[in-house]
Design an enzyme around this catalytic site. Structure first.
Site, PDB file in Angstrom:
ATOM      1  N   HIS A   1       0.834  -1.207   0.000  1.00 20.68           N
ATOM      2  CA  HIS A   1       0.000   0.000   0.000  1.00 20.68           C
ATOM      3  C   HIS A   1       0.869   1.257   0.000  1.00 20.68           C
ATOM      4  CE1 HIS A   1      -3.933   1.935   1.620  1.00 20.68           C
ATOM      5  NE2 HIS A   1      -3.085   2.931   1.356  1.00 20.68           N
TER       6      HIS A   1
ATOM      7  N   HIS B   1       0.844   4.932  -2.369  1.00 24.49           N
ATOM      8  CA  HIS B   1       0.353   5.744  -3.496  1.00 24.49           C
ATOM      9  C   HIS B   1       1.561   6.380  -4.164  1.00 24.49           C
ATOM     10  CE1 HIS B   1      -3.835   5.662  -1.863  1.00 24.49           C
ATOM     11  NE2 HIS B   1      -3.160   5.476  -0.740  1.00 24.49           N
TER      12      HIS B   1
ATOM     13  N   HIS C   1      -9.780   1.340   0.324  1.00 24.90           N
ATOM     14  CA  HIS C   1      -9.589   2.077   1.584  1.00 24.90           C
ATOM     15  C   HIS C   1     -10.887   2.061   2.403  1.00 24.90           C
ATOM     16  CE1 HIS C   1      -6.048   3.681  -0.372  1.00 24.90           C
ATOM     17  NE2 HIS C   1      -5.718   4.376   0.696  1.00 24.90           N
TER      18      HIS C   1
ATOM     19  N   GLU D   1     -10.298   4.064   7.882  1.00 25.57           N
ATOM     20  CA  GLU D   1      -9.185   4.973   8.162  1.00 25.57           C
ATOM     21  C   GLU D   1      -9.742   6.205   8.872  1.00 25.57           C
ATOM     22  OE1 GLU D   1      -7.477   6.847   4.691  1.00 25.57           O
ATOM     23  OE2 GLU D   1      -5.674   7.514   5.750  1.00 25.57           O
TER      24      GLU D   1
ATOM     25  N   ASP E   1       1.986   4.164   2.872  1.00 27.84           N
ATOM     26  CA  ASP E   1       0.885   5.009   2.379  1.00 27.84           C
ATOM     27  C   ASP E   1       1.393   6.121   1.447  1.00 27.84           C
ATOM     28  OD1 ASP E   1      -1.818   5.462   2.109  1.00 27.84           O
ATOM     29  OD2 ASP E   1      -2.102   6.398   4.064  1.00 27.84           O
ATOM     30  N   ASP E   2       1.807   7.243   2.020  1.00 18.49           N
ATOM     31  CA  ASP E   2       2.333   8.392   1.246  1.00 18.49           C
ATOM     32  C   ASP E   2       3.569   8.880   2.006  1.00 18.49           C
ATOM     33  OD1 ASP E   2      -0.164   8.957  -0.608  1.00 18.49           O
ATOM     34  OD2 ASP E   2      -0.935   8.712   1.430  1.00 18.49           O
TER      35      ASP E   2
HETATM   36  N1  ADE Z   1      -4.922   8.863  -1.295  1.00 18.60           N
HETATM   37  C1  ADE Z   1      -3.646   9.019  -0.973  1.00 18.60           C
HETATM   38  N2  ADE Z   1      -3.437   8.731   0.323  1.00 18.60           N
HETATM   39  C2  ADE Z   1      -4.628   8.365   0.833  1.00 18.60           C
HETATM   40  C3  ADE Z   1      -5.066   7.950   2.105  1.00 18.60           C
HETATM   41  N3  ADE Z   1      -4.246   7.839   3.151  1.00 18.60           N
HETATM   42  N4  ADE Z   1      -6.385   7.679   2.267  1.00 18.60           N
HETATM   43  C4  ADE Z   1      -7.215   7.781   1.228  1.00 18.60           C
HETATM   44  N5  ADE Z   1      -6.856   8.165   0.012  1.00 18.60           N
HETATM   45  C5  ADE Z   1      -5.561   8.462  -0.196  1.00 18.60           C
HETATM   46 ZN    ZN Z   2      -3.705   4.883   1.169  1.00 18.96          ZN
END
Ligand code: ADE
Ligand code: ZN
Length: 322
Positions: free
Chosen positions: A11, A13, A189, A192, A270-271
């Site tokens: 996971h 992005h 997703h 969260e 994640d990011d």
């Molecule tokens: N797009 C990029 N990061 C995300 C996240 N943590 N939750 C939902 N969409 C996303």
């Molecule tokens: Zn994500």
């Protein structure tokens, strides 16, 4: 340090994996002022809505096939240096189109970056095509149709990100049906920003084998039992959750409780630069904050590889590296 532990990520992005240095270089290349986006060495945002806006602004800095090749190559090489052997990148044709790039050129660029990182660092990669929840169900169907056409040999999954507080997975059932019928792995997703009802909504309407985050399932013990029984894998991103204040700190994160309840949990970034993390840091924090032993971390990697959207020969070869 956990560099010696082989790692696998399900996971991440890809637009959210651009380092601030790379984003600054891209901004210079295109003459874009991003002084509001980056402060020092960090991306600027203060809640989920402004995070999504910063993410979109960063995505708009990648405009050509080579820009995306550079992005996936540099990201994968960076985690390979932390011990990663496998990564699935979440991609968004909608974001590419927004930057004026065709989805085919976008995937070709990302695929080329994966090839280069495999050659230079031995890391394996696959591509998950995602739709964007806040763009709605109809646009998601378009993305799913595109993904179902097998636009690139490394595309193996379909998922959804975006604003979880909008709509229901029922709005996206048609899109996920198209992707599933085409043989793509399914993840989405949920759990969260919204509680267990969102995880149930995802399970009921799109039948994912994996859920992005899913951690707020912890608020419903019956749901935790169901996740464990059905073997639904959670793509946990603890650093992201703490950064976005889903949990106030690592000590309050339910990763260990979910694991102890028999839920299949994995570690992901994640990011990463947006949340001041890396895959290596997620593993290191799991050790220091969740008390994970080296063996438990290796088992976490195994769980990820067993849930990976990858052909069986590659899966076997990756698991053999453990
Ligand atoms: N797009 C990029 N990061 C995300 C996240 N943590 N939750 C939902 N969409 C996303
Ligand atoms: Zn994500």
């Amino acid at each position: 340090m956990t560099t010696h532990i082989p790692k696998a990520e399900l996971h991440c992005h890809i637009e959210g994996a651009a380092s601030t240095e790379l984003a600054l270089r891209q901004a210079e290349k295109y003459g874009v002022d991003i002084s509001g986006l980056i402060d020092g060495n960090r991306f600027q945002w203060d809640d989920f809505t402004s995070f999504l806006a910063a993410y979109d602004q960063t995505a708009a800095l990648f405009r050509t096939e080579e820009d995306y090749a550079l992005l996936s190559q540099t990201y994968l090489e960076s985690i390979a240096e932390e011990g990663a052997i496998y990564s699935e990148i979440f991609t968004s044709p909608d974001h590419a189109r927004g930057a004026g790039l065709s989805p085919d050129a976008y995937l070709n660029g990302l695929g080329e970056g994966i090839r280069r990182a495999r050659e230079s660092h031995g890391i394996e990669g696959r591509i998950i095509i995602t739709c964007v929840r806040h763009y709605g169900g109809e646009q998601a169907v378009d993305v799913a149709r595109y993904a179902a056409g097998k636009p690139h040999e490394l595309v193996t999954g379909f998922g959804m990100g975006g604003e979880e507080r909008m709509g229901s997975h029922a709005d996206f059932a048609a899109a996920f049906d198209i992707a599933r019928d085409a043989g793509l792995g399914i993840t989405t997703h949920a759990g969260e920003l919204v509680g267990p009802e969102s995880v149930l909504d995802a399970i009921d309407h799109v039948r994912p084998t994996r859920i992005g985050h899913g951690v707020r399932a912890i608020e419903d013990p019956a749901l935790v039992d169901r996740l464990a029984e059905e073997g639904i894998v959670l793509e946990c991103c603890p650093g992201s959750n703490v950064s976005l204040s889903v949990f106030k700190d690592f000590d309050s994160h339910p990763f260990r409780d979910l694991l102890d309840a028999g839920v299949k949990v994995t570690l992901n970034s994640d990011d990463p630069p947006f949340f001041a993390t890396t895959l290596g840091r997620e593993y290191a924090m799991a050790q220091s904050a969740f008390g994970m032993s080296d063996d438990e971390l290796r088992q976490t990697t195994r769980t990820a590889l067993e849930a990976a959207f990858v052909d069986e020969d590659t899966r076997r070869a990756l698991i053999a590296k453990l």
